[in-house]
Design a protein around this motif. Structure first.
Motif, short mmCIF file in Angstrom:
data_model
loop_
_atom_site.label_atom_id
_atom_site.label_comp_id
_atom_site.label_asym_id
_atom_site.label_seq_id
_atom_site.Cartn_x
_atom_site.Cartn_y
_atom_site.Cartn_z
N THR A 157 0.84 -1.19 0.00
CA THR A 157 0.00 0.00 0.00
C THR A 157 0.88 1.25 0.00
N VAL A 158 0.69 2.11 -1.00
CA VAL A 158 1.45 3.34 -1.12
C VAL A 158 0.48 4.50 -1.32
N SER A 159 0.94 5.69 -1.00
CA SER A 159 0.18 6.92 -1.20
C SER A 159 0.85 7.72 -2.30
N VAL A 160 0.10 8.02 -3.35
CA VAL A 160 0.65 8.67 -4.54
C VAL A 160 -0.03 10.01 -4.73
N GLU A 161 0.78 11.03 -5.01
CA GLU A 161 0.29 12.37 -5.34
C GLU A 161 0.74 12.74 -6.74
N ALA A 162 -0.13 13.43 -7.49
CA ALA A 162 0.18 13.81 -8.87
C ALA A 162 -0.40 15.18 -9.15
N VAL A 163 0.04 15.78 -10.26
CA VAL A 163 -0.47 17.08 -10.71
C VAL A 163 -0.83 16.93 -12.18
N ILE A 164 -1.97 17.51 -12.57
CA ILE A 164 -2.51 17.40 -13.92
C ILE A 164 -2.60 18.80 -14.53
N TYR A 165 -2.15 18.92 -15.78
CA TYR A 165 -2.28 20.16 -16.54
C TYR A 165 -3.20 19.88 -17.73
N PHE A 166 -4.25 20.66 -17.88
CA PHE A 166 -5.21 20.45 -18.96
C PHE A 166 -5.78 21.78 -19.41
N ARG A 167 -6.45 21.75 -20.56
CA ARG A 167 -7.12 22.94 -21.10
C ARG A 167 -8.36 22.49 -21.87
N VAL A 168 -9.27 23.44 -22.08
CA VAL A 168 -10.48 23.18 -22.86
C VAL A 168 -10.15 23.39 -24.33
#
Length: 329
Positions: A157-168
């Protein structure tokens, strides 16, 4: 050929094409169900998203072929123009709108999308009482994926953090096809991250961050394409391990380092003994060599301790006196 036929036959033709597409897709999925591996499973997700996107675009095409508005819509349109003429120029404060370069205005007239779908950037005109609009931001947006508790393939069991970049990328689809494109993208990013990382082991998570980010970006981009959203980048911020696992890994790494140090020390002792053996063989070939070695030792001692005097005592003399002592006794 479609334009000359009636609307009923047109919709029947389109309905048949949808059914044909679904049957072909089901046959393809049944054909590839046996012997499937991880890469095939990942590649099937974008194909599913592409088929959904095709269906939605086709529905928009059908939406453009809709029936003309009823008579009451024309009456409301005439009433709106009369209201503008009667209230001119004060109506300009309500009818003239401005949107910025990075924005688009999706306009609905009596609940129906106008021709072209959007207006802007710059100055444009809306009709009072019958036009409603929604401003859509086209800039790149970012959000942090909350820490996700993920069970890896090797049951860690691990805890993962991420960041997402998106546009319309398509303002019309982002308004008409989904209630909240940004919120839906956030939820899909969480589930996509869990699904992708759930197929990896702990060592793969720690060593293949770029590959995991690329796969997540591809799957997420294909999933959000029907919503008019383009995913620009996915980055894994941090992978947190449980404290007990961190202590175990640290103890394992320390044990490995100690084993390597013991091996290196043993190898050094081996090399030193071999060198001493070679030196002893060289000294044994000439008796004067030991005398020269003795003088070198005296030189080193005199440089460090000047008040120390070393007197050599030959072992042969000691053996001679020891023999005499044993004979007398």
């Amino acid at each position: 050929m479609l334009a000359s036929s009636s609307p009923t036959s047109f919709f029947r033709t389109v309905r048949k094409s949808f059914r044909r597409h679904r049957s072909v897709r089901k046959r393809g999925m049944a054909h590839t169900s046996s012997g499937i591996n991880l890469e095939d499973a990942i590649e099937k997700i974008p194909m599913r998203a592409r088929s959904q996107s095709w269906l939605i675009r086709t529905r928009h095409l059908l939406h453009e072929e809709r029936e003309p508005p009823p008579l009451i819509s024309h009456m409301m349109l005439i009433f709106s123009f009369l209201l503008i003429l009667l209230s001119f120029p004060w109506c300009l404060f309500f009818c003239v709108k401005v949107v910025k370069e990075y924005q688009r205005a999706v306009i609905f007239r009596l609940g129906r999308l106008i021709k072209g779908g959007t207006k802007g950037p710059g100055l444009f005109f809306v009709l009072p009482c019958i036009d409603t609009m929604k401003i859509v931001d086209l800039r790149v947006l970012s959000f942090d994926v909350p820490p996700q508790e993920i069970l890896s393939r090797d049951s860690v069991t691990v805890s993962v953090e991420a960041v997402i970049y998106f546009r319309v990328s398509n303002p019309v689809i982002s308004v008409t096809n989904v209630n909240d494109a940004q919120f839906s993208t956030r939820l899909l990013a969480q589930t996509t991250l869990r699904n992708v990382l759930g197929t990896k082991t702990l060592s793969e998570m720690l060593s293949e961050r770029d590959a995991i980010a690329s796969i997540s970006e591809k799957v997420l981009d294909e999933g959000t394409d029907p919503w008019g959203v383009k995913v620009e980048r996915v980055e894994i911020k941090d992978i947190r391990l449980p404290h007990q696992l961190m202590r175990s890994m640290a103890a394992e790494a320390e044990a490995v380092r100690r084993a390597r140090a013991a091996i290196i020390a043993a190898q050094g002792e081996k090399d030193a003994s071999e060198s001493l053996q070679t030196a002893a063989d060289t000294i044994a070939q000439n008796k004067m060599t030991i005398q020269l070695r003795y003088l070198q030792t005296l030189t080193k001692i005199s440089a460090q301790r000047n008040n120390t005097i070393v007197m050599p005592y030959p072992i042969e003399v000691a053996k001679h006196y020891m023999k005499k002592f044993h004979q007398k006794s």
